[in-house]
Design a protein around this motif. Structure first.
Motif, PDB file in Angstrom:
ATOM      1  N   THR A  92       0.828  -1.204   0.000  1.00  8.84           N
ATOM      2  CA  THR A  92       0.000   0.000   0.000  1.00  8.84           C
ATOM      3  C   THR A  92       0.860   1.251   0.000  1.00  8.84           C
ATOM      4  N   ARG A  93       1.929   1.228   0.759  1.00  8.77           N
ATOM      5  CA  ARG A  93       2.816   2.397   0.814  1.00  8.77           C
ATOM      6  C   ARG A  93       3.548   2.618  -0.502  1.00  8.77           C
ATOM      7  N   LYS A  94       3.794   1.533  -1.243  1.00  8.14           N
ATOM      8  CA  LYS A  94       4.497   1.657  -2.516  1.00  8.14           C
ATOM      9  C   LYS A  94       3.556   2.098  -3.638  1.00  8.14           C
ATOM     10  N   LEU A  95       2.369   1.485  -3.683  1.00  8.15           N
ATOM     11  CA  LEU A  95       1.428   1.790  -4.760  1.00  8.15           C
ATOM     12  C   LEU A  95       0.665   3.086  -4.519  1.00  8.15           C
ATOM     13  N   PHE A  96       0.417   3.402  -3.258  1.00 11.50           N
ATOM     14  CA  PHE A  96      -0.327   4.615  -2.910  1.00 11.50           C
ATOM     15  C   PHE A  96       0.443   5.385  -1.839  1.00 11.50           C
ATOM     16  N   PRO A  97       1.575   5.972  -2.223  1.00 14.49           N
ATOM     17  CA  PRO A  97       2.413   6.666  -1.236  1.00 14.49           C
ATOM     18  C   PRO A  97       1.684   7.858  -0.629  1.00 14.49           C
ATOM     19  N   PRO A  98       2.000   8.190   0.613  1.00 13.66           N
ATOM     20  CA  PRO A  98       1.359   9.346   1.259  1.00 13.66           C
ATOM     21  C   PRO A  98       1.720  10.642   0.546  1.00 13.66           C
ATOM     22  N   GLU A  99       0.798  11.581   0.572  1.00 10.55           N
ATOM     23  CA  GLU A  99       1.010  12.881  -0.048  1.00 10.55           C
ATOM     24  C   GLU A  99       0.845  13.983   0.987  1.00 10.55           C
ATOM     25  N   VAL A 100       1.658  15.015   0.858  1.00  7.44           N
ATOM     26  CA  VAL A 100       1.514  16.200   1.698  1.00  7.44           C
ATOM     27  C   VAL A 100       0.819  17.268   0.862  1.00  7.44           C
ATOM     28  N   ILE A 101      -0.363  17.680   1.297  1.00  6.84           N
ATOM     29  CA  ILE A 101      -1.176  18.621   0.533  1.00  6.84           C
ATOM     30  C   ILE A 101      -1.448  19.851   1.388  1.00  6.84           C
ATOM     31  N   HIS A 102      -1.287  21.015   0.807  1.00 10.79           N
ATOM     32  CA  HIS A 102      -1.534  22.259   1.531  1.00 10.79           C
ATOM     33  C   HIS A 102      -3.017  22.355   1.882  1.00 10.79           C
ATOM     34  N   ILE A 103      -3.309  22.868   3.066  1.00  7.14           N
ATOM     35  CA  ILE A 103      -4.686  22.948   3.541  1.00  7.14           C
ATOM     36  C   ILE A 103      -5.567  23.755   2.592  1.00  7.14           C
ATOM     37  N   ASP A 104      -4.999  24.779   1.942  1.00  3.48           N
ATOM     38  CA  ASP A 104      -5.784  25.583   0.999  1.00  3.48           C
ATOM     39  C   ASP A 104      -6.265  24.741  -0.182  1.00  3.48           C
ATOM     40  N   GLU A 105      -5.416  23.817  -0.625  1.00  2.00           N
ATOM     41  CA  GLU A 105      -5.787  22.949  -1.747  1.00  2.00           C
ATOM     42  C   GLU A 105      -6.908  22.000  -1.345  1.00  2.00           C
ATOM     43  N   ILE A 106      -6.856  21.501  -0.112  1.00  2.00           N
ATOM     44  CA  ILE A 106      -7.905  20.607   0.373  1.00  2.00           C
ATOM     45  C   ILE A 106      -9.236  21.344   0.469  1.00  2.00           C
ATOM     46  N   ILE A 107      -9.206  22.552   1.033  1.00  2.00           N
ATOM     47  CA  ILE A 107     -10.430  23.345   1.159  1.00  2.00           C
ATOM     48  C   ILE A 107     -11.003  23.667  -0.215  1.00  2.00           C
ATOM     49  N   ASP A 108     -10.113  24.019  -1.148  1.00  2.00           N
ATOM     50  CA  ASP A 108     -10.533  24.315  -2.517  1.00  2.00           C
ATOM     51  C   ASP A 108     -11.232  23.110  -3.138  1.00  2.00           C
ATOM     52  N   SER A 109     -10.660  21.918  -2.947  1.00  2.00           N
ATOM     53  CA  SER A 109     -11.234  20.701  -3.509  1.00  2.00           C
ATOM     54  C   SER A 109     -12.591  20.393  -2.890  1.00  2.00           C
ATOM     55  N   ILE A 110     -12.702  20.580  -1.564  1.00  2.00           N
ATOM     56  CA  ILE A 110     -13.972  20.329  -0.882  1.00  2.00           C
ATOM     57  C   ILE A 110     -15.055  21.267  -1.395  1.00  2.00           C
ATOM     58  N   MET A 111     -14.698  22.538  -1.562  1.00  2.00           N
ATOM     59  CA  MET A 111     -15.676  23.515  -2.045  1.00  2.00           C
ATOM     60  C   MET A 111     -16.138  23.180  -3.454  1.00  2.00           C
ATOM     61  N   ARG A 112     -15.212  22.742  -4.299  1.00  2.00           N
ATOM     62  CA  ARG A 112     -15.589  22.368  -5.664  1.00  2.00           C
ATOM     63  C   ARG A 112     -16.518  21.157  -5.657  1.00  2.00           C
ATOM     64  N   ASP A 113     -16.198  20.168  -4.805  1.00  2.00           N
ATOM     65  CA  ASP A 113     -17.044  18.980  -4.714  1.00  2.00           C
ATOM     66  C   ASP A 113     -18.436  19.321  -4.213  1.00  2.00           C
ATOM     67  N   ASP A 114     -18.527  20.373  -3.393  1.00  2.00           N
ATOM     68  CA  ASP A 114     -19.821  20.793  -2.855  1.00  2.00           C
ATOM     69  C   ASP A 114     -20.578  21.706  -3.809  1.00  2.00           C
ATOM     70  N   GLY A 115     -19.976  21.959  -4.983  1.00  2.00           N
ATOM     71  CA  GLY A 115     -20.680  22.720  -6.003  1.00  2.00           C
ATOM     72  C   GLY A 115     -20.402  24.205  -6.020  1.00  2.00           C
ATOM     73  N   ALA A 116     -19.370  24.655  -5.310  1.00  2.00           N
ATOM     74  CA  ALA A 116     -19.051  26.083  -5.300  1.00  2.00           C
ATOM     75  C   ALA A 116     -18.599  26.534  -6.683  1.00  2.00           C
ATOM     76  N   GLN A 117     -19.005  27.719  -7.066  1.00  2.00           N
ATOM     77  CA  GLN A 117     -18.606  28.283  -8.344  1.00  2.00           C
ATOM     78  C   GLN A 117     -17.194  28.854  -8.240  1.00  2.00           C
ATOM     79  N   GLU A 118     -16.546  29.019  -9.392  1.00  2.00           N
ATOM     80  CA  GLU A 118     -15.160  29.469  -9.427  1.00  2.00           C
ATOM     81  C   GLU A 118     -14.978  30.802  -8.714  1.00  2.00           C
ATOM     82  N   GLU A 119     -15.930  31.708  -8.880  1.00  2.00           N
ATOM     83  CA  GLU A 119     -15.784  33.034  -8.281  1.00  2.00           C
ATOM     84  C   GLU A 119     -15.940  33.010  -6.759  1.00  2.00           C
ATOM     85  N   ASP A 120     -16.496  31.904  -6.230  1.00  2.00           N
ATOM     86  CA  ASP A 120     -16.679  31.801  -4.780  1.00  2.00           C
ATOM     87  C   ASP A 120     -15.497  31.149  -4.082  1.00  2.00           C
ATOM     88  N   ILE A 121     -14.574  30.604  -4.875  1.00  2.00           N
ATOM     89  CA  ILE A 121     -13.440  29.874  -4.294  1.00  2.00           C
ATOM     90  C   ILE A 121     -12.251  30.811  -4.099  1.00  2.00           C
TER      91      ILE A 121
END
Length: 209
Positions: free
Chosen positions: A180-209
């Motif tokens: 699992t560690r080889k095929l799906f290595p851990p990733e370090v993601i900036h919190i802003d990128e995570i929030i951006d992704s969550i907002m997009r998944d929730d249907g937020a428009q580009e101008e709201d992000i």
């Protein structure tokens, strides 16, 4: 434009129609998947009779409603998005069959991975699969057949497949711990990128992000 829940319901309702008559023996099944620390909505196919494919294994691609919806927000064409994912599902199924037709089960050793799932949500299948409990969750095992940007083609390892592979639960855990560690290595993601992704998944428009 549909919101996420409306979009998901429409995909569930109409997806099999885009798969065509040759897939009448299959039905869409949904499941939660934790990826990058986030709970995503995944879907795959299963045979209506609960059987396996002609090679004795259930190798089904896994796709994500979240990814589909993100693309839908750009295209505003739900039929196009469903058709695109139906084509990806068909390619994954064909590829899985080609791989399995000449695949030595023993070569699965490097492709066994584990997945942490909600025990309650998987309660109906736990008696048929090897697993171990972890807090209020369960560790289950999958055979990763193919991984790319489109999705994951994998088989949930049930008791029958584990027996044919010659592995007990402890063997599966040992293999999956390394793979699992080889095929799906851990990733370090900036919190802003995570929030951006969550907002997009929730249907937020580009101008709201």
């Amino acid at each position: 434009m549909l919101d996420y829940d409306e979009f998901k319901k429409e995909v569930i309702r109409s997806f099999m129609g885009f798969m065509g008559k040759s897939y009448d023996d299959y039905e869409l099944t949904t499941m939660p998947v934790t990826k990058r620390g986030r709970k995503l909505d995944a879907f795959s196919l299963k045979r209506k009779d609960g059987g396996t494919d002609e090679h004795g294994n259930s190798i089904m691609p896994t796709l994500y409603f979240n990814d589909m919806y993100r693309s839908y927000l750009e295209s505003d064409d739900i039929s196009y998005e469903i058709e695109k994912c139906a084509d990806a599902m068909k390619r994954g199924l064909r590829q899985g069959k080609r791989i399995l037709s000449g695949f030595d089960l023993k070569k699965s050793k490097k492709n066994i991975v584990f997945q942490l799932v909600n025990k309650e949500e998987y309660s109906q299948v736990l008696e048929d699969i090897p697993y171990r409990e972890f807090l209020d969750m369960c560790v289950v095992y999958r055979w990763a057949i193919h991984v790319d940007d489109t999705g994951l083609s994998s088989a949930l390892i049930d008791n029958d497949l584990a027996e044919r592979l010659g592995y007990d639960e402890e063997d599966l855990f040992t293999l999956a711990y390394e793979n699992t560690r080889k095929l799906f290595p851990p990733e370090v993601i900036h919190i802003d990128e995570i929030i951006d992704s969550i907002m997009r998944d929730d249907g937020a428009q580009e101008e709201d992000i």
